[in-house]
Design an enzyme around this catalytic site. Structure first.
Site, PDB file in Angstrom:
ATOM      1  N   ASP A   1       0.919  21.412  24.366  1.00 54.63           N
ATOM      2  CA  ASP A   1       1.294  20.502  23.275  1.00 54.63           C
ATOM      3  C   ASP A   1       0.052  19.828  22.711  1.00 54.63           C
ATOM      4  OD1 ASP A   1       0.815  17.977  24.802  1.00 54.63           O
ATOM      5  OD2 ASP A   1       2.457  18.758  26.021  1.00 54.63           O
ATOM      6  N   VAL A   2       0.222  19.153  21.599  1.00 52.95           N
ATOM      7  CA  VAL A   2      -0.904  18.621  20.849  1.00 52.95           C
ATOM      8  C   VAL A   2      -1.711  17.605  21.643  1.00 52.95           C
ATOM      9  CG1 VAL A   2       0.478  16.798  19.790  1.00 52.95           C
ATOM     10  CG2 VAL A   2      -1.547  17.639  18.597  1.00 52.95           C
TER      11      VAL A   2
END
Length: 397
Positions: free
Chosen positions: A261-262
C-alpha cells in the site's frame, strides 16, 4: 734365434771341410740332432686398453609412480636438470608440453608455382545447411514454443495482459494479415507477422528482467500511466538506458509482483515475466513475508497474544506465523514488532496490529521467502536479482 745362429755356424764349418753339397734336409737333420737346448721366450702381447664403461645416468623416478606403472611399457625421457646433469624420467619435460599446447595446428603454406595453381583452382563453396533432422530437433527442443497472443503482446510491452485482450477483442490486432479476435491463439513472434494498431510487433521479445526495489513511502504499485507517483516512475533511467545494454531488443513492460500500500515501504519485486510473478504470488507457493512494524505507545504481553491469535480479513481467519517484540535501540525510541505472515492478504499486517489495539506508525517489508532486502539498498533504488536470489524466492524455472 740363437739356435739358428749356432746351426748356421756348424754348417759353415762342415762346408769348409767337405766339398759335398748339402741340401735343406741335411740342415734340418743337423739342427734337430743337436743336443743344445734353447731357452726361447716371447714377449707378452701388448695389453689392450680396457673399454670405458658407459656413463651411468641417474634415474629420477618416483617409487609411487613405478608401482603404479607395474610392468607397463613406457618411453623414458632424458632431460638435463638445472645443474646440467642428465636425468631419466617417465614423463615429457614441461617445456615440451607447453610448446605443444601453444603450437599452431594450421598447415604451413607451401611456396611454389604448383601450390599457387592449386589455390587458384579451388572454388569457394557455400556454407553447408543444417539437415532436416537437426532443424527438427532444434524446433522441438530448443525453440521457444508458441504462446498465447495476449501473453505475447504483454511480454512485448504493448500493454498488460487484460488490456491486450481488450485490444484483441476490438479487432486492433492482426496475425499474418488477418484480424485475430481470439486471445488464446498460439503465435510465434519469430515466424508470425503481428501488427497492433498498425505497428508491427518486433520478432525478438525483450529479455526477462528481475529487480528488487526498496519502495519509498507515498508510491503506489500500479503501472497505470495516469498515476503520477507510481513505482514504475522510479525505473525511468533504467528504461532509457535499455538500448545501450540490450541493443536490438524492444523495451520491456515492467510490473510489480504483488502490491504494497501507499504508506508501506520496503521490499517489492519488479519484473516483466508473467509466469514468474504468478508463481511466487500464488498462495500455493506458501512464501513467508517478514515485516517490521513501528508502534506508537507501549507494547505489552497481551498485545502480542492478541496479534498471534489472528483476525478475520475478507471472511477468512488469518493467523501470523510469528510475532516478536524487538529490543529497544538508542536511535529508535519507539517499540518495533517483527511479524511474519504467509497468506499476504490485503492489509493483513495492519489489520492484525489494529485488532490488537495498537497504533501503527510505520510498516516496512524486509523479506520475501528466502530473499532479504539488502541493508545498503537506499529508498527508491533497485538491484538486479541473480539466479541464487530467484531460487531463494522459490522460482523453479
Amino acid at each position: 734365434m740363437a739356435a739358428i745362429a749356432a746351426a748356421t755356424t756348424a754348417f759353415t764349418s762342415l762346408h769348409l771341410t767337405r766339398s759335398i753339397p748339402y741340401t735343406r734336409r741335411h740342415i734340418h737333420t743337423l739342427i734337430t740332432s743337436s743336443s743344445t737346448k734353447f731357452n726361447i721366450t716371447f714377449a707378452p702381447p701388448k695389453p689392450k686398453p680396457d673399454p670405458k664403461p658407459d656413463p651411468v645416468i641417474p634415474i629420477n623416478t618416483n617409487p609411487s609412480s613405478d608401482a603404479e606403472l607395474g610392468e607397463q611399457l613406457y618411453i623414458p625421457w632424458i632431460v638435463r636438470d638445472e645443474n646440467g646433469n642428465l636425468t631419466l624420467q617417465s614423463t615429457p619435460p614441461a617445456r615440451l608440453l607447453h610448446e605443444m599446447a601453444n603450437a599452431k595446428t594450421s598447415n604451413k603454406k607451401k611456396k611454389g608455382k604448383e601450390v599457387g595453381s592449386k589455390a587458384a583452382a579451388v572454388v569457394p563453396t557455400a556454407e553447408p545447411k543444417h539437415s532436416k533432422a537437426a532443424r527438427r530437433f532444434y524446433n522441438e527442443n530448443l525453440r521457444d514454443p508458441p504462446q498465447r497472443l495476449s501473453k505475447v503482446l504483454a511480454a512485448a510491452g504493448v500493454a498488460s495482459r487484460r488490456s491486450s485482450e481488450e485490444l484483441i477483442f476490438q479487432g486492433r490486432v492482426t496475425v499474418n494479415g488477418s484480424v485475430c479476435k481470439t486471445p488464446q491463439t498460439k503465435v510465434d513472434p519469430a515466424r508470425d507477422v503481428i501488427y497492433v494498431n498498425g505497428n508491427r510487433l518486433p520478432k525478438k521479445l525483450p529479455s526477462k528482467i528481475y529487480l528488487a526495489l526498496n519502495k519509498p513511502k507515498g508510491y503506489i504499485c500500479s503501472s497505470g500511466e495516469k498515476e503520477t507517483k507510481s513505482v514504475m516512475s522510479l525505473f525511468d533511467d533504467f528504461i532509457k538506458s535499455w538500448d545501450k545494454r540490450h541493443p536490438g531488443e524492444p523495451k520491456p513492460r515492467l510490473f510489480t509482483v504483488g502490491r504494497l500500500d501507499v504508506a508501506t515501504t520496503g521490499l517489492i519485486i519488479v519484473t516483466n515475466d508473467g509466469e514468474f510473478a504468478h508463481q511466487i504470488s500464488h498462495p500455493s507457493s506458501n512464501l513467508s513475508k517478514e515485516y517490521i512494524a513501528t508502534i506508537d505507545g507501549e507494547v505489552h504481553k497481551q498485545h502480542l497474544i492478541a496479534i498471534s491469535e489472528g483476525t478475520v480479513i475478507e471472511d477468512v481467519h488469518c493467523t501470523p506465523d510469528s510475532v516478536e517484540l524487538l529490543p529497544r535501540q538508542p536511535d529508535l525510541p519507539r517499540p518495533r514488532l517483527r511479524i511474519v505472515v504467509h497468506e499476504g492478504r490485503n492489509h493483513e499486517v495492519r489489520e492484525l496490529v489494529k485488532n490488537a489495539g495498537l497504533q501503527l506508525r510505520a510498516l516496512k517489508r524486509i523479506r520475501i521467502g528466502g530473499f532479504r532486502l539488502p541493508v545498503d539498498l537506499a529508498l527508491g533504488k533497485h538491484v538486479e536479482l541473480n539466479q541464487g536470489n530467484l531460487k531463494a524466492l522459490g522460482w523453479k524455472s
